[in-house]
Design a protein around this motif. Structure first.
Motif, PDB file in Angstrom:
ATOM      1  N   ASP A   4      -1.271  13.318  15.669  1.00 50.94           N
ATOM      2  CA  ASP A   4      -0.800  14.377  14.794  1.00 50.94           C
ATOM      3  C   ASP A   4      -0.550  15.674  15.552  1.00 50.94           C
ATOM      4  N   ARG A   5      -0.817  15.674  16.841  1.00 52.77           N
ATOM      5  CA  ARG A   5      -0.515  16.835  17.672  1.00 52.77           C
ATOM      6  C   ARG A   5       0.587  16.516  18.673  1.00 52.77           C
ATOM      7  N   ALA A   6       1.447  15.584  18.296  1.00 52.16           N
ATOM      8  CA  ALA A   6       2.473  15.107  19.222  1.00 52.16           C
ATOM      9  C   ALA A   6       3.409  16.222  19.649  1.00 52.16           C
ATOM     10  N   ALA A  11       5.374  19.423  24.110  1.00 56.94           N
ATOM     11  CA  ALA A  11       5.812  20.702  24.659  1.00 56.94           C
ATOM     12  C   ALA A  11       4.992  21.089  25.880  1.00 56.94           C
ATOM     13  N   LEU A  12       3.666  20.873  25.826  1.00 56.25           N
ATOM     14  CA  LEU A  12       2.819  21.209  26.968  1.00 56.25           C
ATOM     15  C   LEU A  12       3.119  20.320  28.169  1.00 56.25           C
ATOM     16  N   GLU A  13       3.406  19.038  27.903  1.00 55.28           N
ATOM     17  CA  GLU A  13       3.711  18.122  29.016  1.00 55.28           C
ATOM     18  C   GLU A  13       5.048  18.461  29.652  1.00 55.28           C
ATOM     19  N   VAL A  60       6.159  27.755  22.233  1.00 59.33           N
ATOM     20  CA  VAL A  60       4.739  27.501  22.002  1.00 59.33           C
ATOM     21  C   VAL A  60       4.027  28.843  22.069  1.00 59.33           C
ATOM     22  N   VAL A  61       3.425  29.244  20.962  1.00 58.16           N
ATOM     23  CA  VAL A  61       2.772  30.553  20.858  1.00 58.16           C
ATOM     24  C   VAL A  61       1.262  30.348  20.788  1.00 58.16           C
ATOM     25  N   ASP A  66       0.828  29.299  32.083  1.00 58.01           N
ATOM     26  CA  ASP A  66       0.654  28.012  32.744  1.00 58.01           C
ATOM     27  C   ASP A  66       0.319  26.885  31.762  1.00 58.01           C
ATOM     28  N   GLY A  67       0.432  27.172  30.456  1.00 59.52           N
ATOM     29  CA  GLY A  67       0.209  26.140  29.452  1.00 59.52           C
ATOM     30  C   GLY A  67      -1.220  26.020  28.979  1.00 59.52           C
ATOM     31  N   GLY A  68      -2.069  26.936  29.361  1.00 59.67           N
ATOM     32  CA  GLY A  68      -3.451  26.906  28.900  1.00 59.67           C
ATOM     33  C   GLY A  68      -3.562  27.365  27.453  1.00 59.67           C
ATOM     34  N   ILE A  69      -4.350  26.636  26.648  1.00 59.86           N
ATOM     35  CA  ILE A  69      -4.481  26.983  25.227  1.00 59.86           C
ATOM     36  C   ILE A  69      -5.434  28.157  25.076  1.00 59.86           C
TER      37      ILE A  69
END
Length: 552
Positions: A4-6, A11-13, A60-61, A66-69
């Protein structure tokens, strides 16, 4: 990450890369990112991302470069979406969809569904994926009509509308009704217990229908593709929910009424009550005799005669469409002339005639003047905030407009800002009178919004009242209405207990007269000329506001 987080995982990949369509932003603020110099570079960056993605980009907000949450507070996420929307508009694009997740203390993301924000659950912030698409936000024209359905329970209202908006015949068991019955207990019992909404439209090639009305994207597609839009407010026919039916017929800015009468059952007491409400509110109405596939031709003719007799007894002129034609129905329909036709959702008999009527009938409810909208429903959307929905009564509204909303319980109005506007799940940058919309508001909590409140321009000077003078007519009452009689009044979207004080002390069934009407609990914004329905038990009546008296 789970399935469900596809969208977030993908986007992160993919990551941020030159020539790619993905962009990471920790947050966007008005003060920093809309300033001179910065705005132009961000617009150019967004346009580049959209072009790189062949007309689609992903932002992606709530993540670092560098893609770190990281996660950001809900308020910051809402502001980020506001800024991103403005950037997209400048770049000739628009936000198509937003998905959000709550960030746990260990930095992972748990999928959040659309619904109210739980502050404790989101204490570590939100991360979201916004899909942007090329092209400006849809700008629909004024060729949009709203139709309210009414009729006895199990006479086929929802089934008929379901077949109209999909173009699919019913299975004989009310299968297409399921497109409009949205509550679990409604699906189980086969009864509608709340107002439902359906939509279809027309373009140069004919009808534009929904493939699957359960998909928000399908409704949005119809709104985007159609040149003319037809929205249905599908009300309920069961006697215990007559209040909800009145809400649908009085609380919405309708252009036409569609009264259904089943051929096997014929006109009933509820049919007469619903017809009375439609005609008392002076709404141009069409009568559709349904379920003609399960009875003989002789029975259909008998019910047609009963319907025509019912209309004549109400001082209306029936116009049989099959005898006089569609052109006559379009030319003649008004508060006095009521077209009548026979239909079957199973054989699709009569549905092409309804299509032609709804494609060609003129809009009747458009109102000039300043913007106003009575609130019918309220809800909250994660990352967006409180939303007020209803039918725009007059004027137009745009994203970014500053408005007043109220009256609150103490009679005051509060300043709010329009974050965004949606119509049938499609975002629009402007909407005008007659459209059913959801307006996301900044500056107020969803808990402070309520049905019966009104949205107005910021420079309006509203004067809520506790009482008004009216001309009333008693449609039905077991005895008489005496001074102090307390029914519920339905005016626009207001549903409130009042006390009625007739001039002369009493009114008998069938009587008309002047009365003072006082709200029992809260003040409301009421204007001269507004029509209303009042009821209590089996007692029902209608009225027109003639004078308003401001509360002291």
């Amino acid at each position: 990450m789970s399935a469900d987080r596809a969208a977030l995982r993908q986007a992160l990949e993919e990551g941020e890369r030159e020539g790619g369509s993905v962009e990471f932003k920790e947050r966007l603020t008005r003060g920093t990112h809309l300033s001179d110099g910065r705005l132009e570079s961000l617009v150019a960056q967004l346009r580049h991302r959209v072009l790189s993605g062949d007309g689609e980009a992903t932002y992606v907000v709530g993540v670092t470069d560098d893609g770190g949450i990281a996660g950001i507070p809900p308020e910051a996420f809402s502001e980020s979406m506001d800024v991103l929307s403005l950037l997209a508009e400048e770049a000739g694009a628009h936000i198509e969809n937003v998905e959000t997740w709550g960030v746990s203390s260990d930095g992972t993301a748990a999928k959040r569904g659309i619904g109210p924000i739980d502050t404790e659950d989101d204490e570590n912030g939100l991360v979201g994926v916004a899909t942007l698409k090329e092209g400006a936000v849809l700008d629909v024209d004024d060729d949009h009509i709203v139709v309210g359905t009414a009729g006895h329970v199990d006479h086929g209202k929802s089934t008929l509308v379901g077949s109209l908006v999909t173009g699919d015949p019913d299975d004989g068991q009310g299968g297409t009704r399921g497109f409009l019955d949205v509550q679990p207990h409604e699906m189980e019992r086969g009864l509608s217990a709340d107002l439902s909404y359906g939509v279809y439209g027309f373009d140069d090639e004919g009808a534009v229908r929904m493939d699957n009305p359960h998909r928000k994207s399908d409704r949005a597609r119809v709104v985007e593709e159609a040149d003319r839009i037809v929205s249905f407010v599908d009300t309920v026919g069961h006697e215990p929910w007559l209040r909800t039916t009145i809400r649908g017929l009085v609380g919405q800015k309708l252009d036409y009424g569609l009264l259904v009468v089943a051929a096997d059952d014929g006109p009933t007491k509820t049919t007469r009550e619903h017809l009375g409400i439609l005609l008392a509110t002076e709404l141009p109405t069409i009568v559709a005799i349904t379920k003609t596939d399960i009875v003989s031709d002789e029975r259909v003719e008998e019910v047609e005669r009963e319907v025509e007799r019912l209309l004549r007894n109400a001082d209306k002129t029936p116009l049989p469409v099959e005898r006089h034609g569609v052109e006559a129905a379009i030319d003649e329909i008004n508060e006095q002339v009521v077209p009548v036709l026979t239909t079957s959702a199973v054989t699709m008999e009569g549905l092409p005639v309804l299509d032609e009527l709804f494609e060609r009938l003129p809009k009747t409810s458009a109102t000039e003047g300043d913007f106003s909208m009575y609130i019918d429903r309220t809800y909250s959307v994660t990352g967006v905030g409180p939303v007020a929905s209803g039918t725009i009564r007059s004027g137009s509204v745009e994203a970014g407009d500053e408005l007043l909303v109220g009256p609150l319980a103490d009679g005051t109005f509060r300043e709010v800002e329009v974050r965004s506007i949606e119509m049938h799940y499609h975002r629009v940058d402007e909407a005008s009178a007659g459209r059913i919309v959801g307006i996301a508001l900044k500056g107020i909590n969803e808990a402070d919004l309520d049905r019966g409140m009104v949205l107005l321009p910021r420079d309006a000077d509203p004067d809520p009242i506790r009482e008004f003078e009216a001309e009333v007519m008693v449609l039905n009452h077991p005895t008489r209405i005496d001074d102090g009689y307390e029914p519920v009044v339905h005016l626009e979207t207001v549903s409130e207990t009042v006390s009625i004080h007739p001039e002369g002390g009493q009114l008998l069934p069938g009587d008309s007269g002047t009365a003072t009407v006082r709200f029992k609990f809260h003040p409301y914004l009421v204007e001269e000329g507004q029509r209303f329905v009042f009821r209590e038990g089996r007692s029902k009546g209608v009225g027109t506001v003639t004078d308003v008296t401001p509360a002291e």
